[in-house]
Design an enzyme around this catalytic site. Structure first.
Site, PDB file in Angstrom:
ATOM      1  CG  HIS A 102      -5.633  -1.125  -5.121  1.00  0.00           C
ATOM      2  ND1 HIS A 102      -4.819  -0.992  -6.219  1.00  0.00           N
ATOM      3  CD2 HIS A 102      -5.488   0.007  -4.398  1.00  0.00           C
ATOM      4  CE1 HIS A 102      -4.223   0.192  -6.147  1.00  0.00           C
ATOM      5  NE2 HIS A 102      -4.598   0.811  -5.057  1.00  0.00           N
ATOM      6  CG  ASP A 157      -2.924   1.751  -1.995  1.00  0.00           C
ATOM      7  OD1 ASP A 157      -2.766   1.992  -3.203  1.00  0.00           O
ATOM      8  OD2 ASP A 157      -4.008   1.876  -1.401  1.00  0.00           O
ATOM      9  CG  ASP A 205      -6.203   3.883  -6.285  1.00  0.00           C
ATOM     10  OD1 ASP A 205      -7.183   4.623  -6.494  1.00  0.00           O
ATOM     11  OD2 ASP A 205      -5.664   3.760  -5.175  1.00  0.00           O
ATOM     12  CG  ASP A 241      -8.458   0.103  -1.624  1.00  0.00           C
ATOM     13  OD1 ASP A 241      -8.544  -0.134  -2.839  1.00  0.00           O
ATOM     14  OD2 ASP A 241      -8.383   1.249  -1.145  1.00  0.00           O
ATOM     15  CG  HIS A 270      -1.519   4.839  -6.855  1.00  0.00           C
ATOM     16  ND1 HIS A 270      -1.265   3.558  -7.268  1.00  0.00           N
ATOM     17  CD2 HIS A 270      -2.450   4.744  -5.891  1.00  0.00           C
ATOM     18  CE1 HIS A 270      -2.015   2.723  -6.581  1.00  0.00           C
ATOM     19  NE2 HIS A 270      -2.744   3.419  -5.734  1.00  0.00           N
TER      20      HIS A 270
END
Ligand code: ZN
Length: 1205
Positions: free
Chosen positions: A215, A217, A329, A466, A610
């Site tokens: 994941h 971000d 998420d 993550d 997000h």
């Protein structure tokens, strides 16, 4: 982002990265199963009761509908006869014919209505195969509501028909049912004890698909670029090496923003390797959006745009089409996203952050996999297969099975000696010959338990976290150890398990195979997954408002982007027509502009992440986002100005592009990423100065345009006709009671045709010729000194000071308190009066040693609830009255609040404009709220929108804590009872709640000193001077006897749609750079009439050239959204735009005289031809196509179109 610990106190000294659900091995509650059984039984009883009620209703419904229709038909026929008889002998044939035509239309429509209705009713009576129904947890059918007023608004019916689909589970009902008791479930703390016998898989072996993921971000604790440098590029580089080594290794990737950046860094050979991996199904791009978008604050324009940007990139560089969605998420999930994914051609999706109580309920019912249907859709057209992860998080401890302390032992990145470890204090072990049996059986036990929560024997198990798989050693640790376990399973057929690495689509294909083999289908579900709670009463409703300054900036960029896209596309089309050869005008920087557009799209797309629009990133990351948004607005403005320049020139040969000295400039200036736009005063002379106004909406609009001028007397004329426009001069208040002597507001009324560029001339006028606003000032106990010589000022004294102050226009009258300046009451022209009291309140956060306090994500208000805003100094109240608008402004210490009434004939005069300027930078742990206290009898129900796309019913539940009753509001919310509806439209996203009957409140800003333990590691204290803008609309309802909130699906009224359009897409005002030697300009009017009121031009987006990268092609994507609208609020007089009773629309008619050379329908991201019932039409005009209410459709059209002028 990383989730917080369920029991964080157990692991002091852990790095935030290590915080995860901790020791959960406490005493198991033996009564859990009992309670579960009880709940199940209760739900069964409720369902059965509902079912019998429903059957009765259905039978009654059919009878009523049949009767009503017959009656209505008779009435219509009689009406026709009577009317005919009553007419004078000499009638205009045309009029008669069209009337007759309308009647036939109505009849036809009624018939098709009835057919559809009967079909729906019949369908809902047919026993279904799905085990959902077999188990008795049956269909929950709401009554099909029929508005008596529907016929007064033709076209309403088609939207109304889509209300309240007849099957499936409605999440609202689940919420009514759930006790929200948060019982300790044992090892699966928020769940229950899962049991199995062991022989369940004898017939059909358990099939495990382990899906490696990382994941990433695009900005959170670090900026997008820094994450890329430090982590992401290494992950992708290693991915290439590791997947190429062994075809059994697989991986999924979601964020195209990162992937495309990495692609730019790698050479051609590596790109070929990537394509091979994608082609071989080892690497799957999931969702394919630019980011994994937030689903609460994002507007559907931006949600779709980031999906288009990602999909277009994937198609161009990899030549594939994403099939499965992956959203692990985002903090809650919206059906709008499901709709867009389905429309883009995806068949499946995974969601994760859902309220733990809902997860538990769904796990008990084995409904974690379902067909997600749009609430308004009575057909399965919008259905998409959705998998909801059952446990607390998407990391390894919470995805292999219910016991995190066991699952953590199978995260081989946490092997002893590494940087991360298991907080449950049982470390993983490398798989060896000695331990393999024990390890394999331990893992299999978790798989088997998890599998019991699903209906098919194929099990999806994610493997990642993550920013995982950064180092080569991590890849080896995970893949090698798991492969040994898989091999062991293979060697032991008596275990009845087969496991392998796979992609998301591998899983969903296996699921589909298993379901169809078992001849079963998944249950249908409607509704949304807000408001998310991850544990206890920790509801994530804070982020609906966090960093409201940037939430507002987001929508400013969105409006600028849409306006620029449309005008740029029209400019290219017009240029090609002008040249006749499909060429663009020499000197027009089409490529540079297209690159600016692309950069703007990508900035907006990135901000939908997000942790971006949510306001949940670290301060420097927020600044990074802010600067991107700000620069994009400036760059897009250049494209807009330069396009408008060319379009406006009468003599096109005079076009000359000079970036340093643009011909047109925006009327306002934004000086920094954290500054509000400021208007610059215009120096007026007798020489008329051109003012250009672009109307980015598809509707003819009457707008009030305000500019700043240096003169007290000004006049404005329509440049084409020379007609003067109605205008007013008002003061610019540099302080609450001090008027500027140099600058004045000049406001005038402009008629703006759809998508047009209008030219006006402003000049100085003779002294005393302009209408000046008149002012009244008041401050309780202390008459203010007002500094102005130019404006007439009065004060209220004596007994008048106790009376409310009133303003009115033709449509509405308002009363406000003179003492507070705040609204108290509204009266419509019809006589309907509603109390609407505006209040401001503070929320604090928990105190008395409670460690859990509000932060960027969480809203944890103090026990005392909201406290009425009070200030030691009474506010200064300033009332202005003028011929164009009147308003009341209250100046408080923390905010300035204005309610404005426009003196306009059309719909713009029907709503109140509410604007706030908020500054809470001096506060600590405070959130400021604007509340409407009304006498609307809405009970505990209200409606708020989801992503500006659809309305969702909300029920305020006493069994939930206060913060759970807050919901996201992207653009609208309303309260209604049988006689009226009060709609609050907003130009920015924020939290909304209706805590008591008649009340509606929005959170304006929040300042919080501390972290809320979700990994961010800081509070929210970077507040700015923040603007928020609303429209308040009171409407009468003709629905009469309709149940209050009876229908779970409602739409905005036509008027509310139009007001929202104006609010979100205001006119763009430009001025010429210099005032001398101007070439002749003429207005640009691309459309001969407005689009129907219910058809929204979502975008007209120029596509990238297939051959020449970063250049515009001759094709554009036309995106239309047909809005569903409410039938019970009838605008009087009817709006000028029309709407149709038909689902079919004729594109050639809608966009006349724009002509499309060819039109091809495609999916929402242009990836695939629409293959449903309509044959693909490579059409020549007339381009008739179907556009159902609520539907968004996209057409790819060649824009070498001749444009008639
Ligand atoms: Zn994230």
């Amino acid at each position: 982002m990383r989730t917080a610990a369920l029991e964080p106190e157990l692991e002091p000294g852990l790095e935030p990265e290590e915080l995860t659900e901790t020791k959960l091995t406490g005493e198991r509650r033996h009564d859990t199963c009992l309670l579960n059984a009880e709940v199940r039984e209760r739900s069964f009883v409720v369902m059965v009761m509902k079912r019998s009620r429903v059957l009765a209703l259905l039978a009654g419904g059919i009878f009523c509908v049949a009767l009503m229709s017959l009656y209505r038909m008779l009435e219509l026929m009689q009406g026709a006869e009577l009317q005919h008889a009553g007419n004078p002998p000499v009638v205009q044939e045309d009029e008669e014919l069209s009337r007759l035509q309308q009647k036939i239309d109505r009849l036809e429509h009624l018939l098709s209505d009835n057919n559809r209705l009967v079909a729906t009713l019949r369908d809902s009576l047919i026993p279904r195969k799905a085990s959902w129904e077999k188990e008795g947890e049956g269909a929950n059918v709401s009554s099909v509501s029929i508005h008596s007023s529907a016929d007064e608004l033709p076209g309403c019916r088609s939207a109304g028909n889509m209300k309240d689909g007849a099957d499936g589970v409605q999440l609202l009902d689940v919420y009514d049912l759930l006790p929200f008791d948060n019982l300790d479930g044992g090892v699966w703390k928020q769940g229950f004890d899962i049991r199995y016998n062991g022989n369940e898989w004898d017939e059909q072996p358990l099939e495990i698909i382990l899906v490696p993921h990382s994941h990433n971000d695009p900005g959170w604790l670090k900026t997008f670029d820094l994450y890329y440098q430090d982590q992401t590029r290494h992950i992708l580089n290693n991915m290439l090496i590791k997947l190429s080594e062994d075809h059994r290794k697989k991986m999924i990737w979601a964020e195209v923003s990162y992937f495309s950046k990495w692609w730019n860094d790698i050479d051609e050979q590596k790109r070929e390797m990537v394509k091979r991996l994608v082609g071989a199904g080892q690497l799957e791009l999931v969702t394919g959006g630019w980011v994994m978008a937030d689903e609460a604050n994002s507007h559907y324009f931006a949600l779709l745009d980031q999906l288009i940007e990602g999909h277009q990139w994937i198609q161009r560089h990899l030549g594939v089409k994403p099939r499965s969605g992956w959203a692990v998420d985002p903090f809650g999930h919206s059906p709008s996203m499901a709709y867009l994914l389905k429309g883009a051609g995806l068949s499946n999706m995974v969601i994760q952050r859902v309220h733990y109580a809902v997860k538990k309920q769904f796990a008990q019912q084995q409904t974690l996999e379902f067909q997600w249907r749009q609430s308004w859709d009575s057909s399965p057209r919008s259905d998409i297969t959705c998998h909801m992860m059952p446990f607390y998080s998407y990391d390894v401890p919470h995805t292999c099975g219910p016991n995190p302390s066991v699952c953590c032992q199978f995260d081989f990145h946490r092997l002893p000696g590494g940087r991360v470890f298991c907080p449950w204090r049982i470390p993983p072990q490398p798989i060896t010959e000695q331990n393999i049996q024990e390890r394999a059986l331990l893992l299999l036990d978790q798989y088997r338990q998890k599998s019991r929560l699903f209906r098919s024997p194929v099990l999806f198990v994610p493997l990642g976290d993550d920013f995982r798989f950064v180092e080569s050693s991590e890849w080896d640790a995970q893949f090698n150890n798991y492969q040994k376990l898989f091999d062991y399973f293979d060697q032991h057929p008596e275990l009845h398990v087969k496991a392998q690495f796979g992609t998301l689509s591998d899983y969903f294909q296996a699921l589909e195979r298993r379901l169809s083999a078992a001849d079963t289908t998944l249950p249908t579900l409607r509704g949304d997954f807000f408001t998310y709670a991850d544990r206890d009463d920790h509801y994530w409703s804070g982020y609906f408002t966090s960093r409201p300054f940037y939430k507002r900036l987001d929508r400013m960029l969105e409006a600028t982007l849409r306006a620029t896209e449309i005008l740029f596309t029209l400019t290219l089309a017009e240029m090609r027509r002008f040249h006749g050869e499909g060429r663009v005008v020499a000197g027009f920087p089409a490529d540079e502009h297209f690159q600016r557009l692309t950069a703007g799209r990508r900035s907006l797309a990135l901000f939908q992440h997000h942790d971006a629009v949510t306001g949940t990133a670290r301060d420097p990351v927020v600044v990074d986002y802010g600067i991107r948004l700000f620069h994009s607005i400036l760059n897009l403005r250049q494209v807009l100005q330069s396009s408008a320049h060319w379009l406006l020139l009468l003599d096109k040969s005079l076009y000359h592009h000079d970036q340093s000295k643009p011909f047109l400039l925006m009327d306002d200036v934004i000086s920094a990423h954290d500054a509000l736009p400021q208007k610059t005063p215009h120096v007026l002379s007798d020489e008329p100065r051109p003012l250009i106004i672009f109307n980015p909406t598809e509707q003819l609009k009457t707008s009030v345009i305000t500019i700043l001028v240096d003169s007290l007397d000004a006049r404005v004329v329509d440049a084409e006709t020379g007609q003067p426009l109605a205008a007013q001069i008002s003061a610019v208040w540099t302080e609450p009671s001090r008027a500027s002597t140099e600058a004045f507001q000049f406001s005038f009324v402009a008629e703006l045709p759809p998508l047009s560029l209008v030219v006006c001339h402003v000049s100085k006028a003779s002294a005393g010729s302009s209408h000046r606003a008149q002012y009244t000032f008041h401050r309780r106990g202390n008459t203010p000194t007002v500094n102005t010589k130019q404006f007439q000022v009065s004060h209220v004294t004596g007994p008048d000071a106790d009376k409310p102050v009133s303003l009115s226009n033709k449509h509405v009258q308002i009363w406000s308190s003179l003492e507070t300046g705040l609204l108290q009451k509204l009266r419509l022209e019809s006589g309907l009066v509603r109390e609407v009291k505006i209040q401001f309140l503070w929320y604090g956060t928990r105190t008395r040693g409670n460690p859990d306090k509000s932060g960027a994500y969480l809203f944890l208000p103090g026990e005392e609830g909201a406290q009425l805003y009070s200030s030691s100094k009474p506010p200064l109240v300033r009332i202005s009255r003028g011929p164009i608008f009147s308003d009341i402004t209250s100046c408080y210490q923390h905010f300035t609040h204005t309610v404005r009434l426009l003196h306009l004939e059309g719909h713009a005069g029907k709503s109140l404009e509410i604007s706030n300027l908020v500054d809470i930078r001096s506060e600590k742990n405070h959130e400021l709220v604007m509340r409407l206290v009304t006498d609307v009898a809405n009970g505990n129900r209200f409606f708020s929108d989801l992503n500006g796309f659809q309305m969702q019913q909300r029920r305020t539940l006493a069994k939930l804590p206060l913060q759970a009753n807050f919901y996201p509001m992207t653009s609208s919310s309303f309260l209604q009872d049988s006689v009226s509806r009060l709609t609050l439209l907003s130009a920015q996203s924020q939290a909304v709640a209706a805590l008591r009957p008649g009340e509606l409140e929005v959170v304006l800003d929040r300042r919080l000193q501390q972290d809320d333990n979700r990994g961010l590691g800081q509070g929210v204290t970077d507040n700015k001077l923040t603007a928020s803008l609303f429209q308040l609309l009171l409407e009468e309802r003709g629905g009469g006897t309709q149940d209050v909130g009876g229908a779970s699906v409602e739409h905005l009224s036509l008027l509310a749609h139009l007001s929202s359009l104006s609010l979100c897409h205001p006119p763009v005002t430009m001025v010429t750079h210099s005032n001398t030697k101007l070439p002749k300009l003429r207005p640009f009017r691309p459309l001969s009439s407005s689009l129907p009121c219910d058809v929204h031009l979502l975008n007209l987006r120029t596509l990238e050239d297939a051959q020449k990268a970063e250049s515009p092609s001759q094709e554009a994507a036309l995106l239309l959204h047909r809005k569903g609208f409410d039938c019970s609020t009838i605008p009087k007089p009817a709006p000028v735009c029309t709407w149709s009773v038909h689902e079919e629309v004729n594109l050639a008619d809608l966009f006349s005289p724009l002509q499309f050379r060819s039109v091809r329908h495609s999916g929402l991201t242009l990836l695939r031809e629409d293959d449903n019932e309509e044959p693909p039409r490579q059409q020549q005009p007339p381009q008739v196509t179907r556009l159902r209410p609520m539907e968004i459709r996209m057409w790819n059209y060649a824009s070498t179109c001749p444009l008639k002028v």
